[in-house]
Motif scaffolding. Sequence first.
Motif, short mmCIF file in Angstrom:
data_model
loop_
_atom_site.label_atom_id
_atom_site.label_comp_id
_atom_site.label_asym_id
_atom_site.label_seq_id
_atom_site.Cartn_x
_atom_site.Cartn_y
_atom_site.Cartn_z
N LEU A 1 -79.33 -70.33 -4.97
CA LEU A 1 -80.25 -70.47 -6.18
C LEU A 1 -81.50 -71.48 -6.09
CD1 LEU A 1 -77.53 -70.95 -9.24
CD2 LEU A 1 -79.06 -68.80 -8.67
N ARG A 2 -81.31 -72.41 -5.37
CA ARG A 2 -82.57 -73.53 -5.16
C ARG A 2 -83.05 -73.03 -3.67
NH1 ARG A 2 -83.35 -78.39 -7.18
NH2 ARG A 2 -84.69 -79.78 -5.94
N GLY A 3 -82.69 -71.94 -2.93
CA GLY A 3 -83.11 -71.79 -1.30
C GLY A 3 -84.47 -71.02 -1.67
N ARG A 4 -85.42 -71.34 -0.45
CA ARG A 4 -86.43 -70.62 -0.28
C ARG A 4 -86.66 -69.64 1.00
NH1 ARG A 4 -87.18 -76.04 -1.43
NH2 ARG A 4 -87.58 -76.47 0.71
N ARG A 5 -85.48 -69.63 1.53
CA ARG A 5 -85.52 -68.61 2.80
C ARG A 5 -85.55 -67.25 2.37
NH1 ARG A 5 -80.13 -71.48 4.85
NH2 ARG A 5 -79.68 -71.38 2.92
N THR A 6 -85.79 -66.28 3.48
CA THR A 6 -86.03 -64.97 2.86
C THR A 6 -84.65 -64.50 2.43
OG1 THR A 6 -87.44 -64.74 4.87
CG2 THR A 6 -86.51 -62.67 3.68
#
Length: 400
Positions: free
Chosen positions: A341-346
């Motif tokens: 939910l917080r991640g920024r990866r593809t």
Amino acid sequence: MTIYVDQTETREEGDWTIFEAPVHHPQMPTSLYFRTFSRYAKLISAKSDPAALALVIPAMALGEDIQFSTTISERLLRNLNGPIQTILLAIAPHLQPIAVKADAVRRSSHPGEALVATGFSSGVDSFCTLTQYHPDHAPEGFSLSFLTYNNVGSQRRSNLTDFIKRYETLKRKASEEGLELVPVDSNMDAFFRKASEDIDFMQTHSVRNGAAALLFQDKTQRFLYSSAYPYGSTFVGRTRSIGHADPVLLPLLGTESIEVIPVGGELTRVEKTVALAENRTAQRGLDVCVTNERGENCSRCEKCLRTLLCLEITGNLERFADAFDLRIYQENRIRYMSETLRGRRTYDKELQEAMETYQFRPPYKARIIAGSRIPEMRYKIRQLRRAVRKAMGAPRGNRM
């Protein structure tokens, strides 16, 4: 100093038929070989094209030209001395441009209907390709005739016995789909390791597996290569993952006899997972794990959890209870969901979009944790651990 390669020689050794090209260079092994079980030898070409493709990156790492005493496909030779090297130099700038020298010859095209093949590792990408191009419903001219499983460096710690065990496991899955699985064992990786320890499998797998695909060019018209990334992730530039360049690079690896075609790039990983959800073989035999090389999913590593969360979001989790340990997933579910939910990866963003598309509402606890800095701290710790493993030279396998 030039790397000299002689005419391919064929010999029998036990249950194997070996296609071997003598190599002359003080920093290289004395021969490059590909081998398969003798019952599949009729599918294999004795031409030197696979050796030319297999040796181009090691030669570029050494900065040495390659001289063949035999012929190379006119199309492949042109591409090896032009666009292929341009792309490889962009991906790995420490490589050097070289010359590949041989007599060029135009390979014959296949009369009538020819075979179609794809590599199979039972990961999401390869299972999706198998599902899309299964003979029961494939587009005309793309119906799969057989599958291949290559030992070209993805798991350096394994030996021939381990390879055969993995092959036997995959063969059972292929048989359930009504297809033969052809093994290809090679010492190709030894040339990469001799040339440079800086070149790993993830940065070179398209070329390695492309070389294995050329082995089948006498009877096979198309080799379908399962893409690891959607088209939107395509670029040619410095990267540790050559798969980003597959839509540009793969079509250059073929000859007049065989096309190497990237497939699956029109789908995201979520869409691929959904596409194989109805496949009963995949439900029992999907293998995405990066920590267990025995063909079993640990259900707690990054790729296992990513796949399991995708299955839960799309409503398919219980269907894959035979392939994963859902108890272990439940133990790690909230933690991984909060990180996603917080991640920024593809793939984080893909799963976030999937939650909206499928109207999946994460548990309250996962949302609370995601709103804190805990996932960010965990992410930084994982990145530090990976950096330490890389510095210590700990290998990691690759699954498709």
